[in-house]
Structure formats: structure tokens, C-alpha cells
Design a protein around this motif. Sequence first.
Motif, mmCIF file in Angstrom:
data_model
loop_
_atom_site.group_PDB
_atom_site.id
_atom_site.type_symbol
_atom_site.label_atom_id
_atom_site.label_comp_id
_atom_site.label_asym_id
_atom_site.label_seq_id
_atom_site.Cartn_x
_atom_site.Cartn_y
_atom_site.Cartn_z
ATOM 1 N N ILE A 72 0.841 -1.190 0.000
ATOM 2 C CA ILE A 72 0.000 0.000 0.000
ATOM 3 C C ILE A 72 0.882 1.248 0.000
ATOM 4 O O ILE A 72 1.785 1.389 0.823
ATOM 5 C CB ILE A 72 -0.955 0.010 1.220
ATOM 6 C CG1 ILE A 72 -2.051 -1.065 1.074
ATOM 7 C CG2 ILE A 72 -1.658 1.358 1.353
ATOM 8 C CD1 ILE A 72 -1.653 -2.439 1.300
ATOM 9 N N SER A 77 -4.371 5.415 -0.179
ATOM 10 C CA SER A 77 -4.908 5.500 1.183
ATOM 11 C C SER A 77 -6.019 6.532 1.343
ATOM 12 O O SER A 77 -6.173 7.439 0.527
ATOM 13 C CB SER A 77 -3.788 5.816 2.171
ATOM 14 O OG SER A 77 -3.318 7.133 1.983
ATOM 15 N N GLY A 81 -4.818 7.102 6.572
ATOM 16 C CA GLY A 81 -3.569 6.434 6.241
ATOM 17 C C GLY A 81 -3.701 4.935 6.036
ATOM 18 O O GLY A 81 -2.724 4.201 6.142
ATOM 19 N N HIS A 82 -4.923 4.488 5.730
ATOM 20 C CA HIS A 82 -5.180 3.076 5.464
ATOM 21 C C HIS A 82 -5.655 2.902 4.018
ATOM 22 O O HIS A 82 -6.152 3.856 3.412
ATOM 23 C CB HIS A 82 -6.254 2.531 6.416
ATOM 24 C CG HIS A 82 -5.843 2.605 7.845
ATOM 25 N ND1 HIS A 82 -6.423 3.473 8.731
ATOM 26 C CD2 HIS A 82 -4.884 1.938 8.535
ATOM 27 C CE1 HIS A 82 -5.864 3.333 9.913
ATOM 28 N NE2 HIS A 82 -4.907 2.415 9.820
ATOM 29 N N LEU A 83 -5.530 1.691 3.503
ATOM 30 C CA LEU A 83 -5.995 1.402 2.144
ATOM 31 C C LEU A 83 -7.447 1.863 2.002
ATOM 32 O O LEU A 83 -8.313 1.492 2.796
ATOM 33 C CB LEU A 83 -5.885 -0.100 1.844
ATOM 34 C CG LEU A 83 -6.359 -0.556 0.470
ATOM 35 C CD1 LEU A 83 -5.516 0.072 -0.641
ATOM 36 C CD2 LEU A 83 -6.303 -2.086 0.376
ATOM 37 N N HIS A 84 -7.700 2.685 0.986
ATOM 38 C CA HIS A 84 -9.046 3.197 0.716
ATOM 39 C C HIS A 84 -9.939 2.043 0.273
ATOM 40 O O HIS A 84 -9.521 1.181 -0.504
ATOM 41 C CB HIS A 84 -8.962 4.268 -0.379
ATOM 42 C CG HIS A 84 -10.231 5.012 -0.580
ATOM 43 N ND1 HIS A 84 -11.282 4.487 -1.281
ATOM 44 C CD2 HIS A 84 -10.611 6.245 -0.157
ATOM 45 C CE1 HIS A 84 -12.262 5.366 -1.298
ATOM 46 N NE2 HIS A 84 -11.883 6.449 -0.619
ATOM 47 N N PRO A 127 -2.589 -0.393 6.786
ATOM 48 C CA PRO A 127 -1.863 0.884 6.757
ATOM 49 C C PRO A 127 -0.917 1.015 5.562
ATOM 50 O O PRO A 127 -0.461 0.016 4.986
ATOM 51 C CB PRO A 127 -1.072 0.872 8.066
ATOM 52 C CG PRO A 127 -0.905 -0.567 8.401
ATOM 53 C CD PRO A 127 -2.122 -1.271 7.855
ATOM 54 N N VAL A 128 -0.634 2.248 5.200
ATOM 55 C CA VAL A 128 0.363 2.541 4.170
ATOM 56 C C VAL A 128 1.666 1.842 4.560
ATOM 57 O O VAL A 128 2.056 1.831 5.729
ATOM 58 C CB VAL A 128 0.572 4.063 4.028
ATOM 59 C CG1 VAL A 128 1.782 4.372 3.164
ATOM 60 C CG2 VAL A 128 -0.674 4.712 3.462
#
Length: 179
Positions: A72, A77, A81-84, A127-128
Motif C-alpha cells: 500500500i 490510502s 492512512g489506510h488502504l481506501h 496501513p500505508v
Amino acid sequence: MAKFSAGEAGERETDGVGDVSAEAHVKGLLKVLCEESDTRYNGWGVNLFIKDIYLVSASSKPAGKTLFSFTIQPEHSNRAGHLHGGCCSTIFDFTTTCALAPIAKPGYWAFAGVSRTLNVTYIRPIPVGETVLIESEVVHAGKRLATIKGVMKRKSDGAVMAICEHGKVSNDPQVGSEL
């Protein structure tokens, strides 16, 4: 592990896992979708496969299966800050469709079909910087309808992050007909 994306079609390392002919079918589909040409598909999400998602393995037995790796990046994101979620759905759309390639033949899923349903369940935030593995398997592929399941797992410990069920409709022309 095999490592290649459409952008790195020549790079390949293998550990003996997967079916080379099945991998060739998936690479062929990715080439049609992602390689620079006048007829290249330029739609939503294709850049993910050009630079970010890598085919690890593919198999045609007992059913079409693929395994992709993805790390990611910030552009994938949401504000947290997480995967959309939309990006996750797009990834599942493409990776589960690729699971049809190993079993395709003229008149039978050769055009990879179109989506009729895509149900995604988000289990954990990703998370990224996290690397995930995306497993896809054809559950059923009839003449006109297919169902494929997808599982996104954290690479470091195998924890399930998201799952999906993808329904497809074949848009293949009859064998021998003109396109």
C-alpha cells in the motif's frame, strides 16, 4: 517467487510454485490491459497493475487461481492512512478477474467477462507501507456466469484483511463469429 507486473513482463524468479502456462495466460491478460499501445485499456485502476501489483503465481488446477502481491502506497490510502475501500474493491475486481485467465479458451471466458456483483468485506484496516497478498480462486465458471472469491492477507502473518465475492457475466462472442 515469481515477480512481474505488466511493466516488468521480462523479470521472473520462481520457486517452482504455480503453473507456468497458467501464469502465461494471466500475463497475457495483464499485457492486453496494461501495455502501452493504441488499444490499451486506460480505465480506472489500470495504473495499479502497471507499477504496484505483482503476480506471484497462477494455477489452472483444480480451478483458476492467482496470487498477487501489493504494498500500500500513500496514493492508495484514505485520510486515516489506510488502504481506501474503493481502491481495495478495484484491486479485488482486477485480481479476481485474472483468476479466470488460466481456465479461459476461445468462447469460454476468453474476454474475462464483465462484473455483475462485487461484494467486499473489510475486516482490518491496512496501513500505508503494509504488504498484502491477494489470493483469488474461481468457485464456479459456467458458460455465462462465474463466481470468484478473493482474500487479501497481510504478508507478514497471514491475517485476513479483506474478502470478496465477485460475480461475472461472460461477454465472449460465439466461436467463429466476427467481433
